[in-house]
Design a protein around this motif. Structure first.
Motif, short mmCIF file in Angstrom:
data_model
loop_
_atom_site.label_atom_id
_atom_site.label_comp_id
_atom_site.label_asym_id
_atom_site.label_seq_id
_atom_site.Cartn_x
_atom_site.Cartn_y
_atom_site.Cartn_z
N LEU A 1 0.84 -1.20 0.00
CA LEU A 1 0.00 0.00 0.00
C LEU A 1 0.87 1.25 0.00
CD1 LEU A 1 -2.72 -1.05 2.61
CD2 LEU A 1 -2.98 -0.93 0.13
N PRO A 2 0.39 2.35 -0.59
CA PRO A 2 1.19 3.59 -0.63
C PRO A 2 1.38 4.20 0.76
CG PRO A 2 -1.03 3.98 -1.47
CD PRO A 2 -0.90 2.50 -1.29
N THR A 3 2.50 4.89 0.94
CA THR A 3 2.83 5.53 2.21
C THR A 3 3.04 7.02 1.98
OG1 THR A 3 3.86 3.52 3.06
CG2 THR A 3 4.45 5.58 4.14
N VAL A 4 2.52 7.83 2.89
CA VAL A 4 2.63 9.29 2.80
C VAL A 4 3.29 9.81 4.07
CG1 VAL A 4 1.37 11.45 2.63
CG2 VAL A 4 0.57 9.46 1.35
N ARG A 5 4.34 10.61 3.94
CA ARG A 5 5.01 11.24 5.07
C ARG A 5 4.26 12.51 5.45
NH1 ARG A 5 10.42 11.04 6.36
NH2 ARG A 5 10.10 8.81 5.97
N THR A 6 3.98 12.67 6.75
CA THR A 6 3.28 13.87 7.20
C THR A 6 3.74 14.22 8.61
OG1 THR A 6 1.08 14.89 7.43
CG2 THR A 6 1.33 12.63 8.23
N THR A 7 3.23 15.34 9.12
CA THR A 7 3.57 15.82 10.46
C THR A 7 2.41 15.54 11.40
OG1 THR A 7 4.92 17.59 9.52
CG2 THR A 7 4.26 17.83 11.81
N CYS A 8 2.72 14.97 12.56
CA CYS A 8 1.69 14.71 13.56
C CYS A 8 1.06 16.02 14.00
CB CYS A 8 2.30 13.97 14.75
SG CYS A 8 1.11 13.61 16.06
N GLY A 9 -0.25 16.02 14.17
CA GLY A 9 -0.96 17.24 14.52
C GLY A 9 -1.34 17.35 15.98
N TYR A 10 -0.80 16.50 16.84
CA TYR A 10 -1.27 16.49 18.23
C TYR A 10 -0.54 17.47 19.13
CZ TYR A 10 -4.75 12.83 18.03
OH TYR A 10 -5.89 12.12 17.78
N CYS A 11 0.66 17.86 18.81
CA CYS A 11 1.35 18.85 19.63
C CYS A 11 2.32 19.61 18.74
CB CYS A 11 2.08 18.21 20.82
SG CYS A 11 3.59 17.34 20.39
N GLY A 12 3.09 20.51 19.32
CA GLY A 12 3.97 21.35 18.54
C GLY A 12 5.35 20.78 18.31
N VAL A 13 5.62 19.54 18.73
CA VAL A 13 6.96 18.96 18.56
C VAL A 13 7.30 18.78 17.09
CG1 VAL A 13 8.37 16.91 18.99
CG2 VAL A 13 6.97 17.87 20.81
N GLY A 14 6.31 18.40 16.29
CA GLY A 14 6.54 18.23 14.86
C GLY A 14 7.02 16.86 14.47
N CYS A 15 6.64 15.83 15.21
CA CYS A 15 7.06 14.47 14.87
C CYS A 15 6.57 14.10 13.46
CB CYS A 15 6.48 13.47 15.87
SG CYS A 15 7.18 13.59 17.53
N GLN A 16 7.46 13.46 12.72
CA GLN A 16 7.10 12.97 11.39
C GLN A 16 6.56 11.55 11.50
OE1 GLN A 16 7.65 15.13 8.37
NE2 GLN A 16 7.41 16.26 10.29
N MET A 17 5.61 11.22 10.66
CA MET A 17 5.06 9.87 10.65
C MET A 17 4.69 9.47 9.24
SD MET A 17 1.52 10.68 12.67
CE MET A 17 0.22 11.73 12.01
N ASP A 18 4.71 8.17 9.00
CA ASP A 18 4.40 7.61 7.69
C ASP A 18 3.02 6.96 7.74
OD1 ASP A 18 6.82 8.43 6.69
OD2 ASP A 18 7.82 6.51 7.03
N LEU A 19 2.11 7.47 6.95
CA LEU A 19 0.75 6.94 6.90
C LEU A 19 0.63 5.93 5.77
CD1 LEU A 19 -1.34 10.25 7.27
CD2 LEU A 19 -0.35 8.83 9.07
N THR A 20 0.28 4.71 6.11
CA THR A 20 -0.07 3.72 5.10
C THR A 20 -1.54 3.91 4.79
OG1 THR A 20 1.56 2.16 5.96
CG2 THR A 20 -0.16 1.26 4.55
N ILE A 21 -1.87 4.19 3.52
CA ILE A 21 -3.23 4.59 3.19
C ILE A 21 -3.84 3.65 2.15
CG2 ILE A 21 -2.84 7.00 3.76
CD1 ILE A 21 -2.47 7.55 0.77
N ASP A 22 -5.15 3.57 2.21
CA ASP A 22 -5.94 2.88 1.19
C ASP A 22 -6.63 3.96 0.37
OD1 ASP A 22 -7.87 1.56 -0.32
OD2 ASP A 22 -8.21 0.03 1.21
#
Length: 373
Positions: free
Chosen positions: A236-257
């Motif tokens: 499945l495709p993966t998209v890199r994005t920034t977590c929206g829960y706090c201001g730290v700016g952690c990056q995460m990879d979303l596996t999406i359908d």
């Protein structure tokens, strides 16, 4: 070499502290400079030499448990674990001989025999099995490891039949998270990953960060909501994005359908590639239900002046209404009657713009941010 057989980018700080490369090591016929305190694996990877590993994570102290990284070194008549063997001046090292190939194929066949009928597609074990031509059809051993089938935590499932006891999950829990909620217990073929008194994770010190899922090389630890799609996650495709829960700016990879328009799984990027160094908290990894929640606002709403009900509108109308209302309050009661509150879920840049809007556009210093409380 196919892309899926290449190791992810390694941490820039792996190995010894920065210092002069005063040692010389011969790796596969090439003279390579090295620092005191580095391991053979550090030096080999820096030169682009692929040495397979299963128990190694650059964030963890090396243990040499999986024996996949055994190589030939001139200071030992036996194969040595590259992840733990320190460099020494004048060493002659071979990372890919017929002897090493026989060892790796035999070891992978033993790992395959201790797995279910099908190895998790895209897992590190699957990648190395395909690299060395080990098919899934090897004779299977009966699994003697116990799991925690009654563990009712909402996020993490342990599949003991897929575990190879590399202990990456337990070491991550101890060395990175400093929680030690899980450990290695029992002996012989019953050796497995345990909790205190075999309790569910909710009854331990576990923070449910899910880092054990990311570091597991076989898929023995899996996110419950993605368990039924475990075999297709790597396709499945993966998209890199920034977590929206706090201001730290952690990056995460979303596996999406894409067809369903849903997030199947959240994973952290490889260690050393982003600011969060491959780590995520429980909210960043698991709390994504709001993305497709039916109560989520997808269009601006303004209050109908006649009925008082919120009705959908376009952005220009909504922004004009907000601006005129704020200006009206300031005109009647002064600028200090206004206050602006921003969100920790916004980026630093967006929070900066909120305070600038308050001070420069409306003339008030009454601005606050929710994480300050």
């Amino acid at each position: 070499m196919p892309d899926d057989l290449k190791r992810p980018p390694q941490r820039a700080d792996v190995g010894a502290d920065d210092g002069e490369m005063t040692l010389r090591v011969e790796i596969d016929g090439e003279i390579v400079a090295a620092r005191a305190g580095e391991t053979l694996l550090d030096v080999a990877r820096r030169r682009g030499v692929v040495v397979p590993t299963l128990c190694h994570d650059d964030r963890l102290a090396p243990t040499g448990a999986c024996r996949m990284c055994l190589i030939e070194s001139s200071d030992s008549r036996r194969l040595v674990p590259a992840c733990r063997h320190p460099v020494a001046d004048g060493l002659v090292v071979n990372t890919d001989s017929a002897r090493i190939g026989r060892h790796r194929r035999a070891l992978l066949a033993l790992y395959a025999a201790d797995q279910p009928d099908v190895v998790v597609t895209g897992s590190e074990l699957d990648i190395w099995m395909r690299r060395y031509g080990i098919a899934d059809g090897v004779a299977k051993l009966e699994n003697a490891r116990e799991g925690r089938p009654d563990d009712d935590n909402a996020f993490i499932r342990f599949q003991p039949e897929r575990c190879i006891l590399c202990a990456r999950c337990t070491r991550y829990c101890d060395e990175v998270e400093a929680v030690a909620a899980i450990g290695v217990g029992f002996r012989g073929p019953q050796t497995t990953i345990v909790t205190a008194e075999n309790r569910g994770l909710m009854d331990t010190s576990c923070e449910l960060c899910g880092g054990c899922i990311d570091t597991c090389p076989t898929g023995a630890l899996v996110e419950k909501k993605a368990e039924h799609r475990q075999m297709e996650l790597s396709s499945l495709p993966t998209v890199r994005t920034t977590c929206g829960y706090c201001g730290v700016g952690c990056q995460m990879d979303l596996t999406i359908d894409k067809d369903a328009g849903t997030i199947v799984r959240v994973a952290s990027p490889p260690p050393g590639t982003t600011t969060n160094d491959g780590n995520l908290c429980v909210k960043g990894r698991f709390a994504t239900g709001f993305v497709g929640h039916p109560d989520r606002l997808t269009t601006p709403l303004v209050r109908d002046k006649a009925t008082g009900e919120l009705v959908p509108t376009d952005w220009d109308t909504a922004l004009d209404r907000a601006y005129n209302s704020l200006r009206g309050v300031a005109a009647r009661h002064g600028a200090n009657a206004l206050a602006f509150i921003s969100s920790s879920r916004a980026t630093n840049e967006e929070n900066y713009l909120v305070q600038k809007l308050a001070r420069a556009a409306f003339g008030t210093n009454n601005c606050h941010q929710c994480s300050a409380t």
